[in-house]
Design a protein around this motif. Structure first.
Motif, PDB file in Angstrom:
ATOM      1  N   LYS A 134       0.754  -1.130   0.042  1.00  0.00           N
ATOM      2  CA  LYS A 134      -0.053  -0.050  -0.011  1.00  0.00           C
ATOM      3  C   LYS A 134       0.948   1.330  -0.046  1.00  0.00           C
ATOM      4  N   CYS A 146      -0.277  -5.679   2.861  1.00  0.00           N
ATOM      5  CA  CYS A 146      -1.540  -4.810   2.709  1.00  0.00           C
ATOM      6  C   CYS A 146      -1.598  -4.069   1.538  1.00  0.00           C
ATOM      7  N   SER A 148      -2.922  -1.890  -1.850  1.00  0.00           N
ATOM      8  CA  SER A 148      -3.924  -0.710  -1.995  1.00  0.00           C
ATOM      9  C   SER A 148      -5.220  -0.940  -2.510  1.00  0.00           C
ATOM     10  N   CYS A 149      -6.059  -0.137  -1.954  1.00  0.00           N
ATOM     11  CA  CYS A 149      -7.491  -0.316  -2.740  1.00  0.00           C
ATOM     12  C   CYS A 149      -7.554   0.938  -3.796  1.00  0.00           C
ATOM     13  N   GLU A 153     -10.716   2.650  -0.277  1.00  0.00           N
ATOM     14  CA  GLU A 153     -10.752   2.100   1.129  1.00  0.00           C
ATOM     15  C   GLU A 153     -11.959   3.004   1.864  1.00  0.00           C
ATOM     16  N   ASP A 158      -7.698   0.124   5.777  1.00  0.00           N
ATOM     17  CA  ASP A 158      -8.148  -1.219   5.041  1.00  0.00           C
ATOM     18  C   ASP A 158      -7.172  -1.638   3.961  1.00  0.00           C
ATOM     19  N   CYS A 159      -7.239  -2.796   3.464  1.00  0.00           N
ATOM     20  CA  CYS A 159      -6.150  -3.214   2.777  1.00  0.00           C
ATOM     21  C   CYS A 159      -7.102  -4.272   1.567  1.00  0.00           C
ATOM     22  N   CYS A 160      -6.603  -4.070   0.395  1.00  0.00           N
ATOM     23  CA  CYS A 160      -7.073  -4.907  -0.544  1.00  0.00           C
ATOM     24  C   CYS A 160      -6.009  -5.953  -1.091  1.00  0.00           C
ATOM     25  N   ALA A 169     -14.065  -3.468  -3.173  1.00  0.00           N
ATOM     26  CA  ALA A 169     -13.958  -1.950  -2.757  1.00  0.00           C
ATOM     27  C   ALA A 169     -14.523  -1.000  -3.825  1.00  0.00           C
TER      28      ALA A 169
END
Length: 386
Positions: A134, A146, A148-149, A153, A158-160, A169
């Motif tokens: 991220k 973790c 990035s979204c 987010e 929050d993690c994607c 997301a």
């Protein structure tokens, strides 16, 4: 005492005739034989009816509240890959079930309809090696991943961690993924390559949905769905295609459990698409049904009737969302079926009616033939018959 017996004797409705006065004929013998066979056949038919159960139907107002409706389905899309096919359900109460995955199985099919792979929807994501963190760097050995979204987010932490997480997301934000190759997770998982590899494949999707017992719809369509400005939208840009073939076959569609005598009008129905894009709609009227067998076991289910409509459009002109839509509404009338036996008194009454009816009709036919023959014989004797 003798007077009472004489009065009873005078009430006899069946006076006896001395056998010396009986006249037996050939026609009477034939009629007796035929009537006996008819009487036996009718008696046997009535006995079978008595030994078997009969189903009585009744219409009542449906007063049930707060129940759920189970929709069982099994559908085959011969030209739509499983990776792009999603299932949504919504009702007039405002409840949404978008991109439903639980209780649903997808089977990839080749061009000949043979199964390639069967898996529960949502299972089988590719493992990512050294993905982009991220914060912008690559995942190191001792770090926790973790991803990035990409601005989607819901909260700062929050993690994607997969392409599916990023798309989910984006869906929650009401955004569409325009180019998956710009997203590290999708690029590493080979999202577009997987879509291209599955080109020409089909999909068999089956399972069930549990929805509120109110009017609503469920549909099968390509792409992830989301709501944007109160409008239901599917993200089709991620697949970089301008046409989708939604030819389909409904192997099974039922609202509730099966019961004896039920007929589901959409079972084994199929439709082939002839234009680049189409929206196929089924409008269904669901009738609540209660079936009670002879042992008292009750099955709460439904029957339904259906009408169809299709909207077609040319390639690149998506005037409506391509997919198969089922719009259903609930009838206020409930049908009840109850298995029961015919009572013995009813059976006895019918047997008496059979015996008496056949005996009477046979007597009338015999009398007509006997007196007719007698009249003809008498005229022949005096020479008046010509």
């Amino acid at each position: 005492m003798a007077g009472i017996l004489n009065k009873l004797r005078n009430l006899d409705a069946y006076p006896k005739i001395n056998e010396d006065f009986y006249s037996r004929t050939l026609s009477g013998g034939v009629i007796t034989l035929v009537s006996s066979v008819v009487m036996f056949l009718l008696f046997f038919s009535e006995l079978r009816l008595y030994l078997h159960t009969v189903t009585e139907s009744k219409l009542i107002v449906d007063t049930s509240r707060g129940e759920t409706l189970r929709i069982n389905f099994d559908m085959t899309f011969p030209a739509l890959a499983c990776s792009i096919l999603s299932v949504d359900a919504m009702d007039i109460s405002g409840e949404l079930h978008l991109d439903v995955k639980h209780d649903i199985i997808k089977r990839r099919l080749d061009s000949h309809g043979n199964t390639i792979e069967a898996r529960q929807d949502g299972i089988g994501a590719t493992k990512i090696e050294k993905p982009l963190q991220k914060h912008g760097g690559r995942l190191e050995h001792n770090e926790t991943y973790c991803g990035s979204c990409y601005g989607a987010e819901a909260e700062e932490h929050d993690c994607c961690n997969s392409c599916e997480d990023v798309r989910e997301a984006y869906r929650k934000k009401g955004w569409g993924v325009t180019n998956p190759d710009l997203i590290d997770q999708c690029k590493r998982e080979g999202f577009l390559q997987r879509v291209k590899d599955e080109e020409g494949e089909g999909c068999n999707i089956y399972g069930f949905l549990e929805v509120n017992k109110v009017a609503g719809n469920f549909h099968f369509a390509p792409g992830k769905s989301f709501h944007q400005a109160g409008v239901h939208v599917h993200d089709l840009l991620a697949f970089q295609k301008d046409s989708f073939n939604i030819s389909h076959k409904i192997n099974k569609l039922a609202f509730g459990d099966s019961f004896p005598g039920v007929v589901n009008p959409l079972d084994r129905v199929q439709w082939s698409q002839e234009t680049p894009n189409a929206m196929y709609q089924y409008f269904i009227k669901v009738v609540p049904t209660v079936y009670t067998d002879i042992s008292g076991h009750t099955i709460q289910s439904n029957q339904f009737s259906v009408t169809e409509h299709v909207k077609s459009s040319e390639a690149g002109q998506l005037q409506s969302l391509p997919g198969v839509f089922f719009f259903y509404d609930l009838s206020p009338i409930k049908v009840t079926f109850t298995e029961e036996h015919i009572s013995f008194l009813h059976f006895l009454t019918n047997v008496c009616a059979i015996v008496g009816g056949v005996f009477t009709v046979s007597g009338i036919i015999d009398a007509f033939i006997y007196h007719g023959q007698k009249a003809i014989k008498k005229k022949m004797e005096i020479g008046k018959f010509s």
